[in-house]
Design a protein around this motif. Structure first.
Motif, PDB file in Angstrom:
ATOM      1  N   ILE A 189       0.670  -1.288   0.209  1.00 52.62           N
ATOM      2  CA  ILE A 189      -0.040   0.132   0.102  1.00 52.62           C
ATOM      3  C   ILE A 189       1.212   1.356  -0.064  1.00 52.62           C
ATOM      4  N   TYR A 190       2.243   1.108  -0.141  1.00 53.44           N
ATOM      5  CA  TYR A 190       3.082   2.323   0.055  1.00 53.44           C
ATOM      6  C   TYR A 190       2.882   3.441  -0.949  1.00 53.44           C
ATOM      7  N   ALA A 191       2.671   2.992  -2.218  1.00 53.24           N
ATOM      8  CA  ALA A 191       2.362   3.790  -3.322  1.00 53.24           C
ATOM      9  C   ALA A 191       0.921   4.853  -3.187  1.00 53.24           C
ATOM     10  N   GLU A 192      -0.069   4.000  -2.581  1.00 53.03           N
ATOM     11  CA  GLU A 192      -1.401   4.781  -2.169  1.00 53.03           C
ATOM     12  C   GLU A 192      -1.232   5.522  -1.059  1.00 53.03           C
ATOM     13  N   ALA A 193      -0.357   4.940  -0.144  1.00 51.55           N
ATOM     14  CA  ALA A 193      -0.347   5.650   1.400  1.00 51.55           C
ATOM     15  C   ALA A 193       0.546   6.939   1.395  1.00 51.55           C
ATOM     16  N   LEU A 194       1.651   6.763   0.690  1.00 50.30           N
ATOM     17  CA  LEU A 194       2.708   7.884   0.712  1.00 50.30           C
ATOM     18  C   LEU A 194       2.185   9.194   0.497  1.00 50.30           C
ATOM     19  N   PRO A 195       1.478   9.637  -0.455  1.00 53.77           N
ATOM     20  CA  PRO A 195       0.809  10.809  -0.526  1.00 53.77           C
ATOM     21  C   PRO A 195      -0.307  11.265   0.338  1.00 53.77           C
ATOM     22  N   GLN A 196      -0.837  10.287   0.635  1.00 56.59           N
ATOM     23  CA  GLN A 196      -1.945  10.636   1.768  1.00 56.59           C
ATOM     24  C   GLN A 196      -1.365  10.975   3.112  1.00 56.59           C
ATOM     25  N   VAL A 197      -0.351  10.395   3.516  1.00 56.74           N
ATOM     26  CA  VAL A 197       0.366  10.531   4.740  1.00 56.74           C
ATOM     27  C   VAL A 197       0.951  11.840   4.884  1.00 56.74           C
ATOM     28  N   TYR A 198       1.802  11.930   3.866  1.00 58.28           N
ATOM     29  CA  TYR A 198       2.698  13.337   3.560  1.00 58.28           C
ATOM     30  C   TYR A 198       1.639  14.399   3.446  1.00 58.28           C
ATOM     31  N   GLY A 199       0.173  14.372   2.677  1.00 62.74           N
ATOM     32  CA  GLY A 199      -0.572  15.403   2.567  1.00 62.74           C
ATOM     33  C   GLY A 199      -1.061  15.579   3.854  1.00 62.74           C
ATOM     34  N   TYR A 200      -1.377  14.494   4.752  1.00 63.87           N
ATOM     35  CA  TYR A 200      -2.076  14.877   6.085  1.00 63.87           C
ATOM     36  C   TYR A 200      -1.036  15.681   6.907  1.00 63.87           C
ATOM     37  N   LEU A 201       0.352  15.090   6.951  1.00 72.48           N
ATOM     38  CA  LEU A 201       1.057  15.977   7.692  1.00 72.48           C
ATOM     39  C   LEU A 201       1.514  17.405   7.202  1.00 72.48           C
ATOM     40  N   ARG A 202       1.471  17.594   5.873  1.00 69.91           N
ATOM     41  CA  ARG A 202       1.992  19.069   5.515  1.00 69.91           C
ATOM     42  C   ARG A 202       0.783  19.740   5.659  1.00 69.91           C
ATOM     43  N   ALA A 203      -0.608  19.535   5.644  1.00 69.75           N
ATOM     44  CA  ALA A 203      -1.434  20.170   5.843  1.00 69.75           C
ATOM     45  C   ALA A 203      -1.591  20.803   7.492  1.00 69.75           C
TER      46      ALA A 203
ATOM     47  N   VAL B  46      -4.241   2.414   5.062  1.00 64.94           N
ATOM     48  CA  VAL B  46      -4.070   4.023   5.029  1.00 64.94           C
ATOM     49  C   VAL B  46      -4.345   4.738   6.114  1.00 64.94           C
ATOM     50  N   SER B  47      -5.528   4.313   6.773  1.00 69.10           N
ATOM     51  CA  SER B  47      -6.105   4.867   7.894  1.00 69.10           C
ATOM     52  C   SER B  47      -5.179   4.428   9.041  1.00 69.10           C
ATOM     53  N   TRP B  48      -4.762   3.410   9.272  1.00 65.27           N
ATOM     54  CA  TRP B  48      -3.614   2.968  10.270  1.00 65.27           C
ATOM     55  C   TRP B  48      -2.371   3.977  10.432  1.00 65.27           C
ATOM     56  N   LEU B  49      -2.018   4.033   8.902  1.00 69.39           N
ATOM     57  CA  LEU B  49      -0.589   4.855   8.964  1.00 69.39           C
ATOM     58  C   LEU B  49      -1.048   6.310   9.245  1.00 69.39           C
ATOM     59  N   ILE B  50      -2.181   6.810   8.952  1.00 72.70           N
ATOM     60  CA  ILE B  50      -2.649   7.999   9.094  1.00 72.70           C
ATOM     61  C   ILE B  50      -2.610   8.379  10.752  1.00 72.70           C
ATOM     62  N   GLY B  51      -3.148   7.232  11.372  1.00 74.28           N
ATOM     63  CA  GLY B  51      -3.024   7.121  12.769  1.00 74.28           C
ATOM     64  C   GLY B  51      -1.922   7.420  13.412  1.00 74.28           C
TER      65      GLY B  51
END
Length: 168
Positions: free
Chosen positions: A12-26, A58-63
């Motif tokens: 899931i890395y390719a899908e999760a990376l932009p979402q995790v980064y976007g979450y943190l960057r925002a 992805v939600s686990w990674l966002i957590g």
């Protein structure tokens, strides 16, 4: 041989990376910090996945990212609190203008003394060395150094009073 549970992250890395980064960057508003926290998130996820059975998503990674960001904010707050305490202590111990003037006069008087008096007073009172160590530095006996310090203090006091310094 069992496969490494952390390999589930690769799927899931390719899908999760932009979402995790976007979450943190925002939330942090800093590109470099967001990148650092993103890498810390994935490293933490690998460590956690290897320790036990987790549902990698992805939600686990966002957590995990949320926790990394909170840890970062706590760390920054602790550092700022420490700096505030140091700054406050410095302000509290800052000399009043009249005390600063006394220090300047004392330095000028010390500079006017002979080298042997200046060296003895500096080693003893500014560097805080005991008399035997002062004697060793000056290549004198302890008794000769004690006598030198008596004469140096008297010379300093006389010059200081001539300049109008307080005799405390």
């Amino acid at each position: 041989m069992r496969p490494d549970p952390a390999f589930a992250l690769l799927e899931i890395y390719a899908e999760a990376l932009p979402q995790v980064y976007g979450y943190l960057r925002a939330r942090c508003g800093n590109t470099v910090l967001a990148e650092d926290l993103t890498s810390a998130t994935f490293l933490g996820a690998v460590d956690t996945a290897r320790r036990g059975a987790v549902a990698v998503s992805v939600s686990w990674l966002i957590g995990i990212a949320r926790h990394k960001l909170a840890d970062h904010w706590r760390s920054v707050e602790r550092e700022e609190r420490g700096l505030r305490l140091v700054y406050q202590a410095r302000e509290e111990t800052a000399a009043a203008p009249s005390e600063q003037l006394e220090v300047l006069v004392a330095r000028q008087v010390l500079a006017e003394l002979g080298a042997h008096h200046r060296a003895a007073l500096t080693l003893r009172y500014l560097d805080g060395l005991p008399v035997p160590e002062v004697a060793a530095h000056l290549d004198r006996t302890v008794h000769a150094t004690e006598a030198l310090l008596v004469r140096a203090r008297a010379a300093f006091r006389k010059a200081y009073q001539r300049r109008g310094g307080q005799d405390d």
